[in-house]
Enzyme design. Structure first.
Site, PDB file in Angstrom:
ATOM      1  N   ASP A 141      22.328  -4.286   6.297  1.00 16.37           N
ATOM      2  CA  ASP A 141      23.731  -4.632   6.076  1.00 16.37           C
ATOM      3  C   ASP A 141      23.969  -6.109   6.383  1.00 16.37           C
ATOM      4  O   ASP A 141      24.945  -6.472   7.048  1.00 16.37           O
ATOM      5  CB  ASP A 141      24.652  -3.748   6.915  1.00 16.37           C
ATOM      6  N   HIS A 184      28.559  -0.371  16.163  1.00 17.39           N
ATOM      7  CA  HIS A 184      27.541   0.576  15.700  1.00 17.39           C
ATOM      8  C   HIS A 184      26.147   0.005  15.898  1.00 17.39           C
ATOM      9  O   HIS A 184      25.983  -1.185  16.200  1.00 17.39           O
ATOM     10  CB  HIS A 184      27.754   0.908  14.215  1.00 17.39           C
ATOM     11  N   GLN A 252      24.095   3.264   9.705  1.00 15.63           N
ATOM     12  CA  GLN A 252      24.778   2.623  10.827  1.00 15.63           C
ATOM     13  C   GLN A 252      25.555   3.688  11.600  1.00 15.63           C
ATOM     14  O   GLN A 252      26.562   4.213  11.119  1.00 15.63           O
ATOM     15  CB  GLN A 252      25.729   1.523  10.326  1.00 15.63           C
ATOM     16  N   ARG A 282      31.032 -13.788  18.697  1.00 13.96           N
ATOM     17  CA  ARG A 282      31.902 -13.161  17.704  1.00 13.96           C
ATOM     18  C   ARG A 282      31.659 -11.655  17.727  1.00 13.96           C
ATOM     19  O   ARG A 282      30.563 -11.190  17.459  1.00 13.96           O
ATOM     20  CB  ARG A 282      31.614 -13.700  16.302  1.00 13.96           C
ATOM     21  N   ASP A 284      31.962  -8.089  16.229  1.00 15.77           N
ATOM     22  CA  ASP A 284      32.054  -7.568  14.863  1.00 15.77           C
ATOM     23  C   ASP A 284      32.791  -6.228  14.829  1.00 15.77           C
ATOM     24  O   ASP A 284      32.575  -5.361  15.677  1.00 15.77           O
ATOM     25  CB  ASP A 284      30.642  -7.388  14.295  1.00 15.77           C
ATOM     26  N   GLU A 326      36.274 -10.179  14.816  1.00 14.20           N
ATOM     27  CA  GLU A 326      36.508  -9.861  13.419  1.00 14.20           C
ATOM     28  C   GLU A 326      37.493  -8.695  13.371  1.00 14.20           C
ATOM     29  O   GLU A 326      37.137  -7.563  13.683  1.00 14.20           O
ATOM     30  CB  GLU A 326      35.212  -9.463  12.725  1.00 14.20           C
TER      31      GLU A 326
END
Length: 337
Positions: A141, A184, A252, A282, A284, A326
């Protein structure tokens, strides 16, 4: 802030720390722990207060924070102190950021380090290196299906390469931003592998069900993220013989933050990369952290509490490190983050 219940809890926790931690002189750590503990305790209690093992989990959390502080390099501790004094340092207009994939821009981390003079000549002094952690080839991914949270993918280099990059950037007064995938793991992660082998401890790290009763109940209100390529929010894992929540892709597995051990593991991983020299981390897919039956399982209040708790923990061990998140949410929800 002084508050009797949290202060009493802190005293009990400090008495139960591992001897190798309790015997060390950790002045700045204990000062920050005392300053932040009321908030940490309050948030932890809001999330996990009904658990019988609340105190034991909090002892584990504080030991994790202390161990990562002990490991934190002297130059990073010095930076923490400087940024505590100049606590608005990140608001300076001097920061000019750039995000890139290191393999596409420079081949690997060594190549990226060699290109720092070029980037600095352009005026860039804040560099977001897109995901570089170990992922299964063909099921990554784009770097967000992490197989090992503490290992740089060999395609990009090594942990030593990221430390060298961070050290060189620090000398050039450049900031390093790295991703941490907190929602995840890859289904090839060690925790998932242990869950597949029937280990109940690690099955509790995920949302795992014997039959479709609970998955179907969740599906009634959960939207599909990738309906064309990954329809539904649950995947049957034949090796485990159970259904597992997979909101993004079938490979995931969503982490179960109702289990405080998961939070502590992820705080440990966050601090691991803070200690490798990241200035900004960061986070996610943070909107998805808390799953609640009968909801969309997005933007839940508990997700915000988790983020606050992660940041307060970082304030104790590595206060010079910033978080950005995010938030894949509607415009009206963004301000909450």
């Amino acid at each position: 802030m002084y508050e009797q219940a949290s202060h009493a809890m802190l005293n009990e926790i400090l008495q139960e720390l591992k001897p190798e931690i309790g015997e060390l002189r950790l002045r700045h750590f204990y000062t920050r722990l005392g300053a932040n503990f009321y908030t940490i305790h309050s948030l932890f209690h809001l999330l996990y207060g009904e658990r019988a093992d609340l105190k034991a989990q909090m002892v584990s959390l504080v030991e994790t924070l202390a161990q990562r502080y002990i490991e934190r390099a002297p130059h990073l501790r010095k930076s923490d102190l400087a940024r505590e004094r100049d606590y608005n340092w990140f608001l300076s207009q001097k920061w000019v950021g750039m995000a890139l994939y290191c393999d596409r821009f420079a081949g690997d981390l060594k190549g990226l380090r060699a290109k720092l003079p070029y980037l600095q000549d352009l005026g860039v002094n804040l560099l977001h290196v897109m995901p570089i952690l170990d992922c299964p080839e063909g099921a990554s991914d784009g770097g967000y299906a992490v197989r090992d949270f503490c290992k740089v993918d060999a395609r990009f280099g090594s942990n030593e390469d990221i430390e060298a990059l961070a050290a060189t950037m620090r000398k050039r007064e450049m900031l390093l931003v790295l991703d941490v995938v907190v929602n995840h793991t890859s289904d090839q992660h060690e925790w998932a592998q242990q869950a597949r082998q029937g280990d109940k401890k690690y099955q509790d790290y995920y949302y795992v069900f014997d039959d479709r009763e609970m998955p179907d109940a969740y599906e009634e209100t959960m939207p599909e993220i990738f309906p064309a390529t990954a329809p539904g929010n649950f995947t049957w894992d034949a090796a485990m013989g159970k259904w597992v929540m997979t909101v993004f892709n079938t490979y995931q597995w969503d982490l179960n933050y109702r289990n405080p051990a998961v939070l502590i593991e992820m705080v440990d991983i966050i601090l691991f990369w803070a200690n490798k020299g990241a200035d900004i981390l960061r986070m996610d897919a943070v909107a998805f952290l808390w799953k609640k039956l009968g909801s969309t399982c997005q933007n839940e209040r508990e997700a915000h509490l988790l983020l606050q708790l992660m940041k307060d923990c970082c304030q104790v061990t590595a206060p010079g490190v910033l978080f950005i998140a995010e938030a894949i949410v509607a415009p009206g929800e963004i301000s909450k983050y």
